[in-house]
Motif scaffolding. Structure first.
Motif, PDB file in Angstrom:
ATOM      1  N   LYS A  99       0.835  -1.212   0.000  1.00 20.86           N
ATOM      2  CA  LYS A  99       0.000   0.000   0.000  1.00 20.86           C
ATOM      3  C   LYS A  99       0.865   1.256   0.000  1.00 20.86           C
ATOM      4  O   LYS A  99       0.563   2.226  -0.706  1.00 20.86           O
ATOM      5  CB  LYS A  99      -0.948  -0.013   1.199  1.00 20.86           C
ATOM      6  CG  LYS A  99      -2.042  -1.046   1.072  1.00 20.86           C
ATOM      7  CD  LYS A  99      -2.911  -1.107   2.318  1.00 20.86           C
ATOM      8  CE  LYS A  99      -3.915  -2.247   2.189  1.00 20.86           C
ATOM      9  NZ  LYS A  99      -4.705  -2.431   3.408  1.00 20.86           N
ATOM     10  N   HIS A 100       1.936   1.244   0.770  1.00 26.91           N
ATOM     11  CA  HIS A 100       2.838   2.401   0.793  1.00 26.91           C
ATOM     12  C   HIS A 100       3.504   2.592  -0.577  1.00 26.91           C
ATOM     13  O   HIS A 100       3.627   3.721  -1.057  1.00 26.91           O
ATOM     14  CB  HIS A 100       3.913   2.244   1.871  1.00 26.91           C
ATOM     15  CG  HIS A 100       3.410   2.422   3.263  1.00 26.91           C
ATOM     16  ND1 HIS A 100       2.759   3.561   3.700  1.00 26.91           N
ATOM     17  CD2 HIS A 100       3.483   1.604   4.345  1.00 26.91           C
ATOM     18  CE1 HIS A 100       2.458   3.446   4.975  1.00 26.91           C
ATOM     19  NE2 HIS A 100       2.878   2.260   5.394  1.00 26.91           N
ATOM     20  N   TYR A 101       3.931   1.492  -1.200  1.00 28.12           N
ATOM     21  CA  TYR A 101       4.534   1.604  -2.535  1.00 28.12           C
ATOM     22  C   TYR A 101       3.536   2.175  -3.539  1.00 28.12           C
ATOM     23  O   TYR A 101       3.896   2.998  -4.384  1.00 28.12           O
ATOM     24  CB  TYR A 101       5.026   0.236  -3.033  1.00 28.12           C
ATOM     25  CG  TYR A 101       6.300  -0.248  -2.392  1.00 28.12           C
ATOM     26  CD1 TYR A 101       7.480   0.480  -2.481  1.00 28.12           C
ATOM     27  CD2 TYR A 101       6.336  -1.459  -1.707  1.00 28.12           C
ATOM     28  CE1 TYR A 101       8.651   0.021  -1.899  1.00 28.12           C
ATOM     29  CE2 TYR A 101       7.506  -1.928  -1.133  1.00 28.12           C
ATOM     30  CZ  TYR A 101       8.663  -1.178  -1.230  1.00 28.12           C
ATOM     31  OH  TYR A 101       9.816  -1.632  -0.660  1.00 28.12           O
ATOM     32  N   ILE A 102       2.297   1.753  -3.461  1.00 30.26           N
ATOM     33  CA  ILE A 102       1.265   2.253  -4.381  1.00 30.26           C
ATOM     34  C   ILE A 102       1.070   3.749  -4.186  1.00 30.26           C
ATOM     35  O   ILE A 102       1.011   4.519  -5.162  1.00 30.26           O
ATOM     36  CB  ILE A 102      -0.057   1.478  -4.193  1.00 30.26           C
ATOM     37  CG1 ILE A 102       0.111   0.038  -4.677  1.00 30.26           C
ATOM     38  CG2 ILE A 102      -1.213   2.174  -4.908  1.00 30.26           C
ATOM     39  CD1 ILE A 102      -1.026  -0.897  -4.259  1.00 30.26           C
ATOM     40  N   ILE A 103       0.989   4.185  -2.940  1.00 25.81           N
ATOM     41  CA  ILE A 103       0.802   5.613  -2.662  1.00 25.81           C
ATOM     42  C   ILE A 103       2.006   6.414  -3.151  1.00 25.81           C
ATOM     43  O   ILE A 103       1.852   7.457  -3.800  1.00 25.81           O
ATOM     44  CB  ILE A 103       0.552   5.848  -1.158  1.00 25.81           C
ATOM     45  CG1 ILE A 103      -0.786   5.238  -0.746  1.00 25.81           C
ATOM     46  CG2 ILE A 103       0.593   7.348  -0.832  1.00 25.81           C
ATOM     47  CD1 ILE A 103      -0.997   5.149   0.758  1.00 25.81           C
ATOM     48  N   ALA A 104       3.212   5.938  -2.848  1.00 24.60           N
ATOM     49  CA  ALA A 104       4.424   6.656  -3.260  1.00 24.60           C
ATOM     50  C   ALA A 104       4.534   6.716  -4.782  1.00 24.60           C
ATOM     51  O   ALA A 104       4.923   7.740  -5.340  1.00 24.60           O
ATOM     52  CB  ALA A 104       5.661   6.008  -2.654  1.00 24.60           C
ATOM     53  N   ALA A 105       4.189   5.626  -5.459  1.00 22.01           N
ATOM     54  CA  ALA A 105       4.206   5.638  -6.928  1.00 22.01           C
ATOM     55  C   ALA A 105       3.222   6.682  -7.445  1.00 22.01           C
ATOM     56  O   ALA A 105       3.516   7.404  -8.407  1.00 22.01           O
ATOM     57  CB  ALA A 105       3.855   4.260  -7.479  1.00 22.01           C
ATOM     58  N   GLY A 106       2.072   6.789  -6.796  1.00 31.10           N
ATOM     59  CA  GLY A 106       1.073   7.782  -7.180  1.00 31.10           C
ATOM     60  C   GLY A 106       1.513   9.212  -6.916  1.00 31.10           C
ATOM     61  O   GLY A 106       0.926  10.156  -7.440  1.00 31.10           O
ATOM     62  N   GLN A 107       2.564   9.363  -6.114  1.00 29.65           N
ATOM     63  CA  GLN A 107       3.144  10.679  -5.863  1.00 29.65           C
ATOM     64  C   GLN A 107       4.328  10.943  -6.786  1.00 29.65           C
ATOM     65  O   GLN A 107       5.009  11.948  -6.648  1.00 29.65           O
ATOM     66  CB  GLN A 107       3.603  10.784  -4.396  1.00 29.65           C
ATOM     67  CG  GLN A 107       2.457  10.730  -3.411  1.00 29.65           C
ATOM     68  CD  GLN A 107       2.943  10.607  -1.981  1.00 29.65           C
ATOM     69  OE1 GLN A 107       3.923   9.916  -1.678  1.00 29.65           O
ATOM     70  NE2 GLN A 107       2.249  11.284  -1.080  1.00 29.65           N
ATOM     71  N   GLY A 108       4.574  10.006  -7.704  1.00 28.25           N
ATOM     72  CA  GLY A 108       5.646  10.181  -8.674  1.00 28.25           C
ATOM     73  C   GLY A 108       6.974   9.570  -8.283  1.00 28.25           C
ATOM     74  O   GLY A 108       7.992   9.829  -8.928  1.00 28.25           O
ATOM     75  N   HIS A 109       7.005   8.732  -7.252  1.00 23.00           N
ATOM     76  CA  HIS A 109       8.262   8.126  -6.804  1.00 23.00           C
ATOM     77  C   HIS A 109       8.628   6.945  -7.710  1.00 23.00           C
ATOM     78  O   HIS A 109       7.939   5.926  -7.729  1.00 23.00           O
ATOM     79  CB  HIS A 109       8.144   7.670  -5.339  1.00 23.00           C
ATOM     80  CG  HIS A 109       9.454   7.276  -4.773  1.00 23.00           C
ATOM     81  ND1 HIS A 109       9.915   5.981  -4.814  1.00 23.00           N
ATOM     82  CD2 HIS A 109      10.424   8.008  -4.174  1.00 23.00           C
ATOM     83  CE1 HIS A 109      11.112   5.931  -4.250  1.00 23.00           C
ATOM     84  NE2 HIS A 109      11.437   7.155  -3.851  1.00 23.00           N
ATOM     85  N   ASP A 110       9.734   7.092  -8.425  1.00 22.84           N
ATOM     86  CA  ASP A 110      10.153   6.085  -9.404  1.00 22.84           C
ATOM     87  C   ASP A 110      10.526   4.745  -8.778  1.00 22.84           C
ATOM     88  O   ASP A 110      10.214   3.692  -9.321  1.00 22.84           O
ATOM     89  CB  ASP A 110      11.332   6.603 -10.226  1.00 22.84           C
ATOM     90  CG  ASP A 110      10.977   7.801 -11.090  1.00 22.84           C
ATOM     91  OD1 ASP A 110       9.798   7.942 -11.465  1.00 22.84           O
ATOM     92  OD2 ASP A 110      11.883   8.597 -11.392  1.00 22.84           O
ATOM     93  N   GLY A 111      11.208   4.769  -7.636  1.00 20.40           N
ATOM     94  CA  GLY A 111      11.618   3.528  -6.978  1.00 20.40           C
ATOM     95  C   GLY A 111      10.432   2.673  -6.565  1.00 20.40           C
ATOM     96  O   GLY A 111      10.473   1.442  -6.637  1.00 20.40           O
ATOM     97  N   SER A 112       9.359   3.329  -6.135  1.00 22.53           N
ATOM     98  CA  SER A 112       8.153   2.597  -5.748  1.00 22.53           C
ATOM     99  C   SER A 112       7.503   1.950  -6.960  1.00 22.53           C
ATOM    100  O   SER A 112       7.053   0.805  -6.890  1.00 22.53           O
ATOM    101  CB  SER A 112       7.160   3.539  -5.061  1.00 22.53           C
ATOM    102  OG  SER A 112       7.697   4.001  -3.849  1.00 22.53           O
TER     103      SER A 112
END
Length: 159
Positions: A99-112
């Motif tokens: 869930k944290h990876y999904i949220i971070a990816a949705g914020q533009g975080h490439d690593g997530s």
């Protein structure tokens, strides 16, 4: 220094970061603590690192997590990514980590996003979840685009 004296949390964070790099971890901790009390999200992320590494303070997992969570709740993508790492690696809570990876990816975080893609290939992430994360990531990246940013990128590429 004027902005620090005026209790500008962003200025305090920058000052703390500068003196941290210079090796004065205790003073950096003081600046970061003041800025965090004023609600600076970036500073919460810095404090989580200090508590994790034990620089300028005693190592403290509980305080590390508190500051990481504050930064993540405040919208800091790297903090959200770090929470995902900790949830998965340290605590074995892979559903929460995802869930944290999904949220971070949705914020533009490439690593997530990379983590989600890799785990989709392993069969651990459903295609629908990955597709939604890809769309959210792209929207976040697109939202940061501007002619001024493109001009700055081009300038730095040639200088």
């Amino acid at each position: 220094m004027k902005r620090v004296a005026a209790n500008d949390p962003a200025a305090m964070c920058q000052k703390g970061a500068k003196i941290y790099v210079e090796g004065d971890h205790s003073s950096a901790f003081e600046y970061f603590t003041k800025a965090a009390k004023l609600g600076d999200v970036e500073t919460h992320n810095h404090l989580s690192v200090l508590y994790h590494d034990g620089h300028g303070v005693d190592r403290n997992e509980k305080k590390e997590m508190y500051h990481l969570e504050e930064a993540a709740i405040g919208g800091h993508p790297r903090a959200r990514y770090n929470l995902a790492l900790i949830e998965g690696r340290r605590y074995g809570r892979y559903d929460r980590a995802t869930k944290h990876y999904i949220i971070a990816a949705g914020q533009g975080h490439d690593g997530s996003l990379k983590w989600l893609v890799e785990n989709h290939k392993r069969g651990l992430i459903k295609k629908e979840v990955l597709d939604a994360a890809l769309r959210a990531h792209q929207a976040a990246v697109d939202a940061t685009k501007s002619p001024q940013r493109e001009e700055a990128k081009e300038f730095h590429r040639h200088n």
